[in-house]
Design a protein around this motif. Structure first.
Motif, PDB file in Angstrom:
ATOM      1  N   LYS A  42       0.814  -1.219   0.000  1.00 28.47           N
ATOM      2  CA  LYS A  42       0.000   0.000   0.000  1.00 28.47           C
ATOM      3  C   LYS A  42       0.846   1.267   0.000  1.00 28.47           C
ATOM      4  O   LYS A  42       0.465   2.286  -0.576  1.00 28.47           O
ATOM      5  CB  LYS A  42      -0.944  -0.004   1.211  1.00 28.47           C
ATOM      6  CG  LYS A  42      -2.000   1.069   1.139  1.00 28.47           C
ATOM      7  CD  LYS A  42      -3.219   0.750   1.995  1.00 28.47           C
ATOM      8  CE  LYS A  42      -4.316   1.774   1.729  1.00 28.47           C
ATOM      9  NZ  LYS A  42      -5.535   1.511   2.490  1.00 28.47           N
ATOM     10  N   THR A  43       2.014   1.219   0.679  1.00 29.91           N
ATOM     11  CA  THR A  43       2.827   2.436   0.796  1.00 29.91           C
ATOM     12  C   THR A  43       3.968   2.491  -0.207  1.00 29.91           C
ATOM     13  O   THR A  43       4.771   3.428  -0.167  1.00 29.91           O
ATOM     14  CB  THR A  43       3.434   2.549   2.211  1.00 29.91           C
ATOM     15  OG1 THR A  43       4.374   1.485   2.399  1.00 29.91           O
ATOM     16  CG2 THR A  43       2.354   2.483   3.273  1.00 29.91           C
ATOM     17  N   GLY A  44       4.055   1.489  -1.075  1.00 28.10           N
ATOM     18  CA  GLY A  44       5.175   1.489  -2.025  1.00 28.10           C
ATOM     19  C   GLY A  44       6.500   1.279  -1.321  1.00 28.10           C
ATOM     20  O   GLY A  44       7.507   1.887  -1.682  1.00 28.10           O
ATOM     21  N   GLU A  45       6.491   0.452  -0.275  1.00 26.47           N
ATOM     22  CA  GLU A  45       7.697   0.055   0.460  1.00 26.47           C
ATOM     23  C   GLU A  45       8.360   1.213   1.205  1.00 26.47           C
ATOM     24  O   GLU A  45       9.589   1.274   1.311  1.00 26.47           O
ATOM     25  CB  GLU A  45       8.713  -0.631  -0.458  1.00 26.47           C
ATOM     26  CG  GLU A  45       8.169  -1.885  -1.123  1.00 26.47           C
ATOM     27  CD  GLU A  45       9.194  -2.622  -1.970  1.00 26.47           C
ATOM     28  OE1 GLU A  45       9.871  -3.511  -1.446  1.00 26.47           O
ATOM     29  OE2 GLU A  45       9.298  -2.282  -3.169  1.00 26.47           O
ATOM     30  N   LEU A  46       7.569   2.121   1.749  1.00 26.77           N
ATOM     31  CA  LEU A  46       8.141   3.162   2.608  1.00 26.77           C
ATOM     32  C   LEU A  46       8.741   2.498   3.851  1.00 26.77           C
ATOM     33  O   LEU A  46       8.147   1.584   4.422  1.00 26.77           O
ATOM     34  CB  LEU A  46       7.068   4.164   3.038  1.00 26.77           C
ATOM     35  CG  LEU A  46       6.474   5.058   1.951  1.00 26.77           C
ATOM     36  CD1 LEU A  46       5.376   5.944   2.537  1.00 26.77           C
ATOM     37  CD2 LEU A  46       7.553   5.939   1.311  1.00 26.77           C
ATOM     38  N   ASN A  47       9.918   2.990   4.274  1.00 23.15           N
ATOM     39  CA  ASN A  47      10.538   2.413   5.467  1.00 23.15           C
ATOM     40  C   ASN A  47      10.115   3.170   6.725  1.00 23.15           C
ATOM     41  O   ASN A  47       9.396   4.177   6.644  1.00 23.15           O
ATOM     42  CB  ASN A  47      12.070   2.378   5.333  1.00 23.15           C
ATOM     43  CG  ASN A  47      12.659   3.763   5.151  1.00 23.15           C
ATOM     44  OD1 ASN A  47      12.214   4.732   5.745  1.00 23.15           O
ATOM     45  ND2 ASN A  47      13.681   3.864   4.303  1.00 23.15           N
ATOM     46  N   GLU A  48      10.594   2.716   7.886  1.00 26.75           N
ATOM     47  CA  GLU A  48      10.174   3.314   9.154  1.00 26.75           C
ATOM     48  C   GLU A  48      10.568   4.779   9.246  1.00 26.75           C
ATOM     49  O   GLU A  48       9.812   5.594   9.780  1.00 26.75           O
ATOM     50  CB  GLU A  48      10.770   2.546  10.345  1.00 26.75           C
ATOM     51  CG  GLU A  48       9.997   1.297  10.712  1.00 26.75           C
ATOM     52  CD  GLU A  48      10.325   0.792  12.124  1.00 26.75           C
ATOM     53  OE1 GLU A  48      10.549   1.621  13.015  1.00 26.75           O
ATOM     54  OE2 GLU A  48      10.352  -0.434  12.310  1.00 26.75           O
ATOM     55  N   ILE A  49      11.755   5.121   8.763  1.00 22.67           N
ATOM     56  CA  ILE A  49      12.211   6.512   8.842  1.00 22.67           C
ATOM     57  C   ILE A  49      11.296   7.417   8.030  1.00 22.67           C
ATOM     58  O   ILE A  49      10.880   8.493   8.480  1.00 22.67           O
ATOM     59  CB  ILE A  49      13.671   6.632   8.356  1.00 22.67           C
ATOM     60  CG1 ILE A  49      14.599   5.872   9.317  1.00 22.67           C
ATOM     61  CG2 ILE A  49      14.097   8.083   8.250  1.00 22.67           C
ATOM     62  CD1 ILE A  49      16.022   5.738   8.834  1.00 22.67           C
ATOM     63  N   GLN A  50      10.949   6.990   6.799  1.00 23.31           N
ATOM     64  CA  GLN A  50      10.056   7.790   5.960  1.00 23.31           C
ATOM     65  C   GLN A  50       8.669   7.903   6.584  1.00 23.31           C
ATOM     66  O   GLN A  50       8.055   8.977   6.556  1.00 23.31           O
ATOM     67  CB  GLN A  50       9.961   7.156   4.571  1.00 23.31           C
ATOM     68  CG  GLN A  50      11.257   7.240   3.775  1.00 23.31           C
ATOM     69  CD  GLN A  50      11.236   6.350   2.538  1.00 23.31           C
ATOM     70  OE1 GLN A  50      10.788   5.202   2.594  1.00 23.31           O
ATOM     71  NE2 GLN A  50      11.715   6.872   1.413  1.00 23.31           N
ATOM     72  N   LEU A  51       8.198   6.810   7.172  1.00 24.29           N
ATOM     73  CA  LEU A  51       6.880   6.834   7.817  1.00 24.29           C
ATOM     74  C   LEU A  51       6.883   7.744   9.037  1.00 24.29           C
ATOM     75  O   LEU A  51       5.905   8.463   9.297  1.00 24.29           O
ATOM     76  CB  LEU A  51       6.461   5.418   8.208  1.00 24.29           C
ATOM     77  CG  LEU A  51       6.104   4.496   7.038  1.00 24.29           C
ATOM     78  CD1 LEU A  51       6.048   3.040   7.487  1.00 24.29           C
ATOM     79  CD2 LEU A  51       4.758   4.896   6.411  1.00 24.29           C
TER      80      LEU A  51
END
Length: 712
Positions: A42-51
């Motif tokens: 759903k997020t296009g593989e956003l990582n924890e830092i980006q989130l």
């Protein structure tokens, strides 16, 4: 797509659709670890830092919107909201701009300018800043005894007060001074008459540095010195900015009453404008320094919590001391207390024989495999004692120095009292020092993160922001590692995505009443744990040797169908998953993800994730990290000499370098200039717990300082 989503996407340089989907999940109560691991599609593989960046920016945007609405309401209530002002406030991009626009309308104590306006001198002020020819009769017309304006000079003085306030509240002028002070300004400090007994602030008695080059630890040190009334701190500009500000306001010498305007500008800058901007910039650089300090603390905490567990060993913990002795505690492979005592191998008693007898007997009778020595007061003398008895009694054990951070907080806590109600605080401290070796994470989560001293100036920063950042870091760590659902304490479980303290306590209660969980589905039987909590928690909770082998992996139950298809593709049944674990990486690597996903109608992103999880079934990610440094011998500072090369353990990383335990009484410092070429941030090079090879550059016995150089 909302304007807020587009603004966040632009500010972070991320595709708007990813941001929109991430916000939708966050607003639905999903945690960042859950979204990062199980909602990559759903997020296009956003990582924890980006989130985290998205979550923080969203919070700021909401705060900005709420403040805009409040300011608009307050100004409207005063009947002063024009269409132009409303547009400027609505379009403001930062809280600072909103506050600048609101400044002239704030409720405040009556100012000199307010009193001048009551004397009806506003038209005179407007005349002075625009007049291009003299009109003394117009000015005389403002002399009015009834309004307490008895002279022409009195009228002009009141008009200058109005002009000074307008000058200080001009949004463009404020922004110019603010930017110039931040980019070109200087911070200076000097010593007050107060006594600095230990010369803690000696480096700042006569200090000056450009603001834009000031390191966070210096900012915090300066402001602490000021709070303790040892230092006076102020900001200044190294050039005269007033001429450019007058031009910005349109106050030029082509105006007839320029001398009045100049006097108003000088008064405004010294009395109103610069003191106000100085306060703002001081606050801003302090907040930036606090943010940096919190980041350093959180990073060090992460590294500390992720120390590799040495597993099921019989460990003797020693909490060192002098007069009251050293507390011993031996714990079994399951963490249970087997034995405790007090020994006195350190000054003033120096009872080597009696202390050695107790340690050797306990070691032989209980099968002690490792000794964990706390790094507090008396640590090095205790280490010398342990090293000596290992040699003299030919014990087949090693020892390590373990940080005591937070041990005293734990030993007096409700958690410790519940675990060991019959033991005193010192014994509980020794137990904690021993258990930290078996499983650092399981032990550290019992301590409030802010009580663990890794970082710099943690007591000087905003405590609520520190707690928020550290709790978020611990949540990330616990979910990254995962928990064994049948052995994890409620202190670990409460950090699992979707749970929290109440459900964690309910899980432990269910386990004690019904026995171990046989599968993840049993979680749904726990009081208070509904479908939403299960969705978030299930993948992070592992069950080893249960009814469903996949429950022992990081694969989420919603992806079991994918996992089974993958295992079928490589010819391994789920029942043989752990038996064939060494073969899995090679077999799974042969799968063509795109082709497999297309054939089975699965999303390739999720397929890749499941393959990664199946390659390491049941693996604790900490096991891949280097093991702690174990010792059998000890050095003294007198043994050290420049040029010696040693191994050590990084104990703390700060902005100016890293402190390393090299096995002597004092930790050595690797200054960042000794870490290699152009190291700006030591955190990019070193981490707490890392084993490093160093060369001794300097030994200062008088000041108890050791200078080190990092060897590649």
């Amino acid at each position: 797509m909302s304007e807020m989503v587009l603004d966040i996407a632009r500010s972070l340089g991320l595709p708007a659709w990813k941001v929109e989907n991430a916000i939708e999940l966050l607003e639905d109560g999903k945690t960042i670890p859950f979204i990062a691991r199980y909602r990559k599609e759903k997020t296009g593989e956003l990582n924890e830092i980006q989130l985290r960046d998205i979550a923080d920016t969203l919070e700021y945007m909401k705060k900005l919107q709420a403040r805009k609405e409040e300011v608009l309401r307050l100004i409207e209530e005063k009947g002063k909201l024009t269409d132009e002002l409303k547009t400027r406030i609505v379009e403001a991009g930062t809280l600072q701009v909103v506050e600048d626009l609101y400044l002239p309308y704030k409720s405040r104590k009556k100012t000199r300018a307010d009193k001048a306006r009551e004397k009806q001198l506003q038209p005179l002020a407007d005349f002075l800043k625009t007049a291009r020819k003299r009109d003394d009769d117009f000015i005389i017309g403002f002399v009015n005894a009834e309004l307490e304006v008895s002279t022409v000079e009195g009228a002009l003085e009141g008009a200058r007060d109005i002009l000074a306030e307008e000058f200080a509240q001009d949004i463009m002028i404020r922004e110019r001074v603010r930017n110039e002070l931040k980019t070109k300004g200087i911070i200076k400090s000097e010593k007050t008459d107060s006594e600095d007994e230990r010369a803690v602030y000696r480096d700042y008695y006569d200090f000056s540095q450009p603001i834009n080059r000031l390191a966070a630890h210096r900012v915090l040190a300066l402001f602490r010195g000021e709070r303790e009334e040892i230092l006076k701190v102020h900001l200044e500009l190294p050039f005269d900015i007033l001429p450019s500000l007058k031009r910005l306001a349109g106050w030029t010498d082509s105006l007839t009453y320029y001398s009045e305007l100049e006097e108003a500008a000088i008064d405004s800058f010294s009395r109103l404008l610069f003191p106000s901007i100085e306060r703002e910039v001081r606050t801003q650089i302090r907040e930036e320094a606090e943010t940096r300090a919190i980041h350093v603390f959180a990073r060090n905490l992460r590294d500390l919590f992720l120390q590799p567990p040495l597993g099921e060993k019989v460990v003797m913990g020693i909490d060192p001391g002098y007069r009251t002795g050293c507390k011993l505690a031996v714990i079994g492979r399951d963490g249970a207390l087997l034995y405790h005592d007090v020994i006195f191998p350190t000054p003033p008693q120096n009872d080597y024989a009696g202390s050695a007898m107790k340690v050797v007997q306990a070691t032989n009778l209980l099968g002690v495999e490792l000794i964990s020595i706390g790094n507090g007061t008396g640590s090095r003398e205790t280490e010398q004692f342990v090293s000596r008895l290992i040699k003299e009694h030919r014990l087949a054990i090693k020892y390590m120095i373990t940080t005591e951070s937070g041990a005293s907080v734990y030993s007096a806590s409700k958690v410790a009292i519940e675990e060991f109600p019959d033991q005193d605080v010192t014994t509980r401290g020794a137990i904690s020092i021993a258990r930290r070796v078996q499983d650092p994470l399981a032990e550290y989560v019992k301590i409030p993160p802010e009580a663990i001293g890794v970082g710099m100036y943690q007591h000087d920063v905003n405590q609520s922001e520190l707690k928020k950042a550290l709790d978020r870091e611990v949540e990330s760590i616990v979910n990254m590692v995962g928990v064994n659902l049948n052995t994890a304490s409620e202190h670990l479980l409460k950090y699992i995505s979707g749970l929290g303290p109440k459900i964690a306590a309910s899980i432990v209660k269910y386990r004690s009443e019904n026995g171990p969980f046989r599968n993840r589905k049993d979680l749904m039987k726990v009081t208070g744990l509904g479908p939403k909590a299960f969705e978030q928690a299930a993948g992070f909770c592992r069950i080893i040797n249960g009814d469903e082998p996949l429950d022992g992996t990081a694969v989420h139950p919603e992806s079991y169908a994918i996992a089974r298809e993958l295992l079928d593709k490589i010819g391994v049944s789920s029942e043989k998953l752990f038996e064939k674990r060494l073969e899995l990486p090679e077999r799974l690597a042969r799968i063509d993800v795109e082709e497999f996903s297309k054939e089975k109608n699965f999303n390739p992103i999720t397929v890749r994730e499941v393959i990664g999880m199946l390659k390491k079934p049941g693996l604790d990610p900490r096991e891949e990290l280097p093991q702690p440094l174990l010792r059998t011998d000890v050095l003294t500072m007198e043994d050290l000499a420049s040029g010696m090369e040693l191994e050590g353990t990084v104990r703390n990383v700060v902005d100016f370098g890293a402190f390393v335990d090299i096995g002597v009484k004092q930790d050595g410092l690797i200054h960042k200039s000794r870490m290699g070429n152009r190291v700006r941030d030591p955190l990019e090079v070193l981490s707490v717990g890392q084993i490093v090879k160093v060369k001794i550059i300097e030994v200062d016995l008088q000041r108890m300082r050791i200078g080190l150089e990092l060897l590649a």
